[in-house]
Design a protein around this motif. Structure first.
Motif, PDB file in Angstrom:
ATOM      1  N   ILE A   1      41.072   2.804  48.703  1.00  0.00           N
ATOM      2  CA  ILE A   1      42.028   1.712  48.869  1.00  0.00           C
ATOM      3  C   ILE A   1      41.250   0.406  49.000  1.00  0.00           C
ATOM      4  O   ILE A   1      40.360   0.287  49.838  1.00  0.00           O
ATOM      5  CB  ILE A   1      42.911   1.935  50.110  1.00  0.00           C
ATOM      6  N   PHE A   2      41.596  -0.575  48.169  1.00  0.00           N
ATOM      7  CA  PHE A   2      40.878  -1.841  48.128  1.00  0.00           C
ATOM      8  C   PHE A   2      41.835  -3.018  48.142  1.00  0.00           C
ATOM      9  O   PHE A   2      42.974  -2.903  47.723  1.00  0.00           O
ATOM     10  CB  PHE A   2      40.017  -1.924  46.861  1.00  0.00           C
ATOM     11  N   PHE A   3      41.328  -4.152  48.636  1.00  0.00           N
ATOM     12  CA  PHE A   3      42.061  -5.407  48.617  1.00  0.00           C
ATOM     13  C   PHE A   3      41.301  -6.392  47.762  1.00  0.00           C
ATOM     14  O   PHE A   3      40.076  -6.476  47.857  1.00  0.00           O
ATOM     15  CB  PHE A   3      42.188  -5.989  50.030  1.00  0.00           C
ATOM     16  N   LYS A   4      42.027  -7.134  46.949  1.00  0.00           N
ATOM     17  CA  LYS A   4      41.394  -8.172  46.146  1.00  0.00           C
ATOM     18  C   LYS A   4      41.272  -9.422  47.000  1.00  0.00           C
ATOM     19  O   LYS A   4      42.240  -9.858  47.616  1.00  0.00           O
ATOM     20  CB  LYS A   4      42.219  -8.472  44.898  1.00  0.00           C
ATOM     21  N   GLU A   5      40.076  -9.975  47.051  1.00  0.00           N
ATOM     22  CA  GLU A   5      39.859 -11.189  47.821  1.00  0.00           C
ATOM     23  C   GLU A   5      40.436 -12.370  47.069  1.00  0.00           C
ATOM     24  O   GLU A   5      40.229 -12.536  45.875  1.00  0.00           O
ATOM     25  CB  GLU A   5      38.372 -11.412  48.063  1.00  0.00           C
ATOM     26  N   ARG A   6      41.168 -13.185  47.800  1.00  0.00           N
ATOM     27  CA  ARG A   6      41.752 -14.387  47.209  1.00  0.00           C
ATOM     28  C   ARG A   6      41.236 -15.603  47.984  1.00  0.00           C
ATOM     29  O   ARG A   6      41.103 -15.543  49.194  1.00  0.00           O
ATOM     30  CB  ARG A   6      43.263 -14.324  47.273  1.00  0.00           C
ATOM     31  N   PRO A   7      40.991 -16.697  47.282  1.00  0.00           N
ATOM     32  CA  PRO A   7      40.486 -17.891  47.966  1.00  0.00           C
ATOM     33  C   PRO A   7      41.561 -18.496  48.868  1.00  0.00           C
ATOM     34  O   PRO A   7      42.751 -18.416  48.570  1.00  0.00           O
ATOM     35  CB  PRO A   7      40.131 -18.838  46.819  1.00  0.00           C
ATOM     36  N   ASN A   8      41.130 -19.089  49.976  1.00  0.00           N
ATOM     37  CA  ASN A   8      42.044 -19.767  50.886  1.00  0.00           C
ATOM     38  C   ASN A   8      42.268 -21.190  50.393  1.00  0.00           C
ATOM     39  O   ASN A   8      41.704 -22.141  50.912  1.00  0.00           O
ATOM     40  CB  ASN A   8      41.462 -19.801  52.302  1.00  0.00           C
ATOM     41  N   VAL A   9      43.104 -21.332  49.391  1.00  0.00           N
ATOM     42  CA  VAL A   9      43.370 -22.634  48.801  1.00  0.00           C
ATOM     43  C   VAL A   9      44.860 -22.916  48.949  1.00  0.00           C
ATOM     44  O   VAL A   9      45.702 -22.098  48.581  1.00  0.00           O
ATOM     45  CB  VAL A   9      42.972 -22.664  47.304  1.00  0.00           C
ATOM     46  N   LYS A  10      45.164 -24.062  49.501  1.00  0.00           N
ATOM     47  CA  LYS A  10      46.552 -24.453  49.664  1.00  0.00           C
ATOM     48  C   LYS A  10      47.039 -25.074  48.358  1.00  0.00           C
ATOM     49  O   LYS A  10      46.420 -25.982  47.815  1.00  0.00           O
ATOM     50  CB  LYS A  10      46.660 -25.478  50.797  1.00  0.00           C
TER      51      LYS A  10
END
Length: 43
Positions: A28-37
């Protein structure tokens, strides 16, 4: 790009078939997403 859901280890080889975490064996994996508003304009 991806992190293991169990041990939070980064996954390097994402092209492998039957992907497993090298450290704990989790699938089970999570895709990292940038913290961009994002700001959207309403019409």
């Amino acid at each position: 790009m991806y992190r293991c859901a169990k041990c939070n280890e980064p996954i390097r080889n994402v092209n492998a078939l039957g992907l497993q975490c090298e450290k704990c064996g989790s699938k089970i994996f999570f895709k990292e997403r940038p913290n961009v508003k994002k700001v959207l304009k309403s019409d």
